[in-house]
Design a protein around this motif. Structure first.
Motif, PDB file in Angstrom:
ATOM      1  N   CYS A  61      -8.248 -21.029 -48.813  1.00  0.00           N
ATOM      2  CA  CYS A  61      -8.089 -22.466 -48.575  1.00  0.00           C
ATOM      3  C   CYS A  61      -8.359 -23.259 -49.847  1.00  0.00           C
ATOM      4  O   CYS A  61      -7.641 -24.218 -50.161  1.00  0.00           O
ATOM      5  CB  CYS A  61      -9.031 -22.918 -47.459  1.00  0.00           C
ATOM      6  N   CYS A  62      -9.380 -22.862 -50.593  1.00  0.00           N
ATOM      7  CA  CYS A  62      -9.702 -23.567 -51.837  1.00  0.00           C
ATOM      8  C   CYS A  62      -8.611 -23.376 -52.881  1.00  0.00           C
ATOM      9  O   CYS A  62      -8.226 -24.321 -53.576  1.00  0.00           O
ATOM     10  CB  CYS A  62     -11.045 -23.074 -52.375  1.00  0.00           C
ATOM     11  N   MET A  63      -8.100 -22.160 -53.004  1.00  0.00           N
ATOM     12  CA  MET A  63      -7.059 -21.895 -53.986  1.00  0.00           C
ATOM     13  C   MET A  63      -5.736 -22.557 -53.597  1.00  0.00           C
ATOM     14  O   MET A  63      -4.942 -22.933 -54.460  1.00  0.00           O
ATOM     15  CB  MET A  63      -6.855 -20.387 -54.135  1.00  0.00           C
ATOM     16  N   SER A  64      -5.499 -22.711 -52.298  1.00  0.00           N
ATOM     17  CA  SER A  64      -4.245 -23.294 -51.818  1.00  0.00           C
ATOM     18  C   SER A  64      -4.325 -24.800 -51.644  1.00  0.00           C
ATOM     19  O   SER A  64      -3.345 -25.421 -51.223  1.00  0.00           O
ATOM     20  CB  SER A  64      -3.848 -22.651 -50.481  1.00  0.00           C
ATOM     21  N   ASN A  65      -5.491 -25.379 -51.917  1.00  0.00           N
ATOM     22  CA  ASN A  65      -5.680 -26.826 -51.772  1.00  0.00           C
ATOM     23  C   ASN A  65      -5.448 -27.267 -50.329  1.00  0.00           C
ATOM     24  O   ASN A  65      -4.763 -28.251 -50.051  1.00  0.00           O
ATOM     25  CB  ASN A  65      -4.746 -27.590 -52.716  1.00  0.00           C
ATOM     26  N   ILE A  66      -6.026 -26.513 -49.400  1.00  0.00           N
ATOM     27  CA  ILE A  66      -5.854 -26.788 -47.971  1.00  0.00           C
ATOM     28  C   ILE A  66      -7.224 -26.935 -47.329  1.00  0.00           C
ATOM     29  O   ILE A  66      -8.067 -26.042 -47.435  1.00  0.00           O
ATOM     30  CB  ILE A  66      -5.077 -25.659 -47.270  1.00  0.00           C
ATOM     31  N   SER A  67      -7.453 -28.060 -46.682  1.00  0.00           N
ATOM     32  CA  SER A  67      -8.660 -28.268 -45.888  1.00  0.00           C
ATOM     33  C   SER A  67      -8.322 -28.053 -44.418  1.00  0.00           C
ATOM     34  O   SER A  67      -7.206 -28.331 -43.979  1.00  0.00           O
ATOM     35  CB  SER A  67      -9.225 -29.672 -46.104  1.00  0.00           C
ATOM     36  N   VAL A  68      -9.300 -27.585 -43.663  1.00  0.00           N
ATOM     37  CA  VAL A  68      -9.044 -27.175 -42.282  1.00  0.00           C
ATOM     38  C   VAL A  68     -10.062 -27.826 -41.353  1.00  0.00           C
ATOM     39  O   VAL A  68     -11.269 -27.799 -41.625  1.00  0.00           O
ATOM     40  CB  VAL A  68      -9.117 -25.640 -42.131  1.00  0.00           C
ATOM     41  N   PHE A  69      -9.565 -28.420 -40.266  1.00  0.00           N
ATOM     42  CA  PHE A  69     -10.400 -28.897 -39.169  1.00  0.00           C
ATOM     43  C   PHE A  69     -10.284 -27.899 -38.020  1.00  0.00           C
ATOM     44  O   PHE A  69      -9.181 -27.580 -37.579  1.00  0.00           O
ATOM     45  CB  PHE A  69      -9.955 -30.279 -38.688  1.00  0.00           C
ATOM     46  N   LEU A  70     -11.426 -27.416 -37.543  1.00  0.00           N
ATOM     47  CA  LEU A  70     -11.465 -26.524 -36.385  1.00  0.00           C
ATOM     48  C   LEU A  70     -12.323 -27.198 -35.319  1.00  0.00           C
ATOM     49  O   LEU A  70     -13.543 -27.292 -35.471  1.00  0.00           O
ATOM     50  CB  LEU A  70     -12.063 -25.161 -36.760  1.00  0.00           C
ATOM     51  N   LEU A  71     -11.698 -27.675 -34.268  1.00  0.00           N
ATOM     52  CA  LEU A  71     -12.413 -28.383 -33.213  1.00  0.00           C
ATOM     53  C   LEU A  71     -12.621 -27.449 -32.025  1.00  0.00           C
ATOM     54  O   LEU A  71     -11.664 -27.038 -31.376  1.00  0.00           O
ATOM     55  CB  LEU A  71     -11.639 -29.625 -32.777  1.00  0.00           C
ATOM     56  N   SER A  72     -13.875 -27.113 -31.765  1.00  0.00           N
ATOM     57  CA  SER A  72     -14.199 -26.297 -30.597  1.00  0.00           C
ATOM     58  C   SER A  72     -14.405 -27.155 -29.358  1.00  0.00           C
ATOM     59  O   SER A  72     -14.274 -26.668 -28.236  1.00  0.00           O
ATOM     60  CB  SER A  72     -15.459 -25.471 -30.865  1.00  0.00           C
ATOM     61  N   HIS A  73     -14.746 -28.430 -29.550  1.00  0.00           N
ATOM     62  CA  HIS A  73     -14.896 -29.386 -28.460  1.00  0.00           C
ATOM     63  C   HIS A  73     -14.245 -30.703 -28.881  1.00  0.00           C
ATOM     64  O   HIS A  73     -13.776 -30.842 -30.012  1.00  0.00           O
ATOM     65  CB  HIS A  73     -16.373 -29.606 -28.103  1.00  0.00           C
ATOM     66  N   LYS A  74     -14.240 -31.651 -27.977  1.00  0.00           N
ATOM     67  CA  LYS A  74     -13.570 -32.917 -28.251  1.00  0.00           C
ATOM     68  C   LYS A  74     -14.223 -33.657 -29.407  1.00  0.00           C
ATOM     69  O   LYS A  74     -13.530 -34.273 -30.225  1.00  0.00           O
ATOM     70  CB  LYS A  74     -13.576 -33.785 -26.986  1.00  0.00           C
ATOM     71  N   CYS A  75     -15.533 -33.611 -29.491  1.00  0.00           N
ATOM     72  CA  CYS A  75     -16.255 -34.335 -30.545  1.00  0.00           C
ATOM     73  C   CYS A  75     -17.133 -33.405 -31.369  1.00  0.00           C
ATOM     74  O   CYS A  75     -18.146 -33.838 -31.937  1.00  0.00           O
ATOM     75  CB  CYS A  75     -17.103 -35.453 -29.937  1.00  0.00           C
ATOM     76  N   PHE A  76     -16.778 -32.149 -31.433  1.00  0.00           N
ATOM     77  CA  PHE A  76     -17.565 -31.197 -32.223  1.00  0.00           C
ATOM     78  C   PHE A  76     -16.639 -30.135 -32.783  1.00  0.00           C
ATOM     79  O   PHE A  76     -15.724 -29.663 -32.096  1.00  0.00           O
ATOM     80  CB  PHE A  76     -18.645 -30.535 -31.361  1.00  0.00           C
TER      81      PHE A  76
END
Length: 247
Positions: A61-76
């Protein structure tokens, strides 16, 4: 009473009664020993000296310039800050779409004409979502701002957060790659317990260790196939990235 008589039974004639509890205990102990050996091997040797797939994913992800959001719950959820220090890694979805259009003019297109409009809509939605999330990380939206802090010692031990977010969201520094808990790869303990129970139930029903081990392996492969198939579709729909671009 005859002094020569004996109440003891000779060893060859003694047959222990069958016990389901004892068989379950032996099966559980055997399975746990094998599982613990595998966990120790991967944690101590394999992930340290050969490869750590979770760490490799973060590095990618760092080398590809990609940030990732992983949502396990609605607000977490979890956030992987993969923004490259160079500012630009390879290309984005819009440039990829333009390249595909140029390729279609010069030769056979990789995308069918029937799916071109759908792909265009996905590109626009992807760009809008990506721009919003990027501005959120850059503290552009003051009404939805956040701050970063370290977890307390007790929070790290228990794996919970004591502080309730009120006006701002809270991002915790995480060096333990706890985001793996939302991945299939990071649920080894749960899968180990499930396989253990499945193995013991089959063994108690069939009285056959080999058959129980084979059926346990078979259900593992079935669940892995289902997880990969559904996971790719879910990833494509949630990230707005066409499934044909997934590795």
């Amino acid at each position: 009473m005859d002094s020569s008589s004996s109440l003891s039974r000779s060893p060859p004639s003694y047959i222990a009664p069958y016990s389901r509890i004892l068989r379950y205990a032996v099966s559980t102990a055997l399975w746990l020993v094998i599982g613990i050996i595998q966990i120790v091997f991967f944690a101590v040797f394999y992930e340290r000296f050969i490869e750590d797939k979770i760490r490799q994913f973060v590095d990618l992800c760092c080398m590809s310039n990609i940030s990732v959001f992983l949502l396990s719950h609605k607000c977490f959820g979890y956030y992987i800050h993969g923004r490259s220090v160079h500012g630009h890694a390879d290309t984005n979805m819009e440039e990829m779409n333009l390249n595909l259009k140029r390729e279609a003019k010069n030769g056979p297109a990789r995308l069918l004409s029937s799916s071109a409009s759908t792909f265009e809509q996905s590109i626009k939605a992807y760009h809008t979502m990506n721009k919003f999330l990027g501005s959120f990380i850059d503290h552009v939206h003051k009404e939805m701002d956040y701050f970063i802090k370290d977890k307390l010692l007790l929070e790290r031990i228990l794996g919970v957060e004591f502080m309730e977010p009120m006006e701002k969201s809270i991002f915790y520094n995480d060096e333990g790659y706890s985001f793996s808990s939302v991945l299939y790869y990071g649920n080894e303990a749960t899968l180990l317990i499930y396989d253990l129970l499945f193995f013991c139930v089959v063994d108690l029903a069939c009285q056959n260790f080999i058959l129980a081990a084979f059926l346990t392996y078979l259900q593992q492969e079935i669940f892995r196939f289902i997880r990969n198939t559904i996971g790719q579709k879910n990833l494509a729909s949630k990230t707005l990235v066409d499934q044909r671009f997934l590795i």
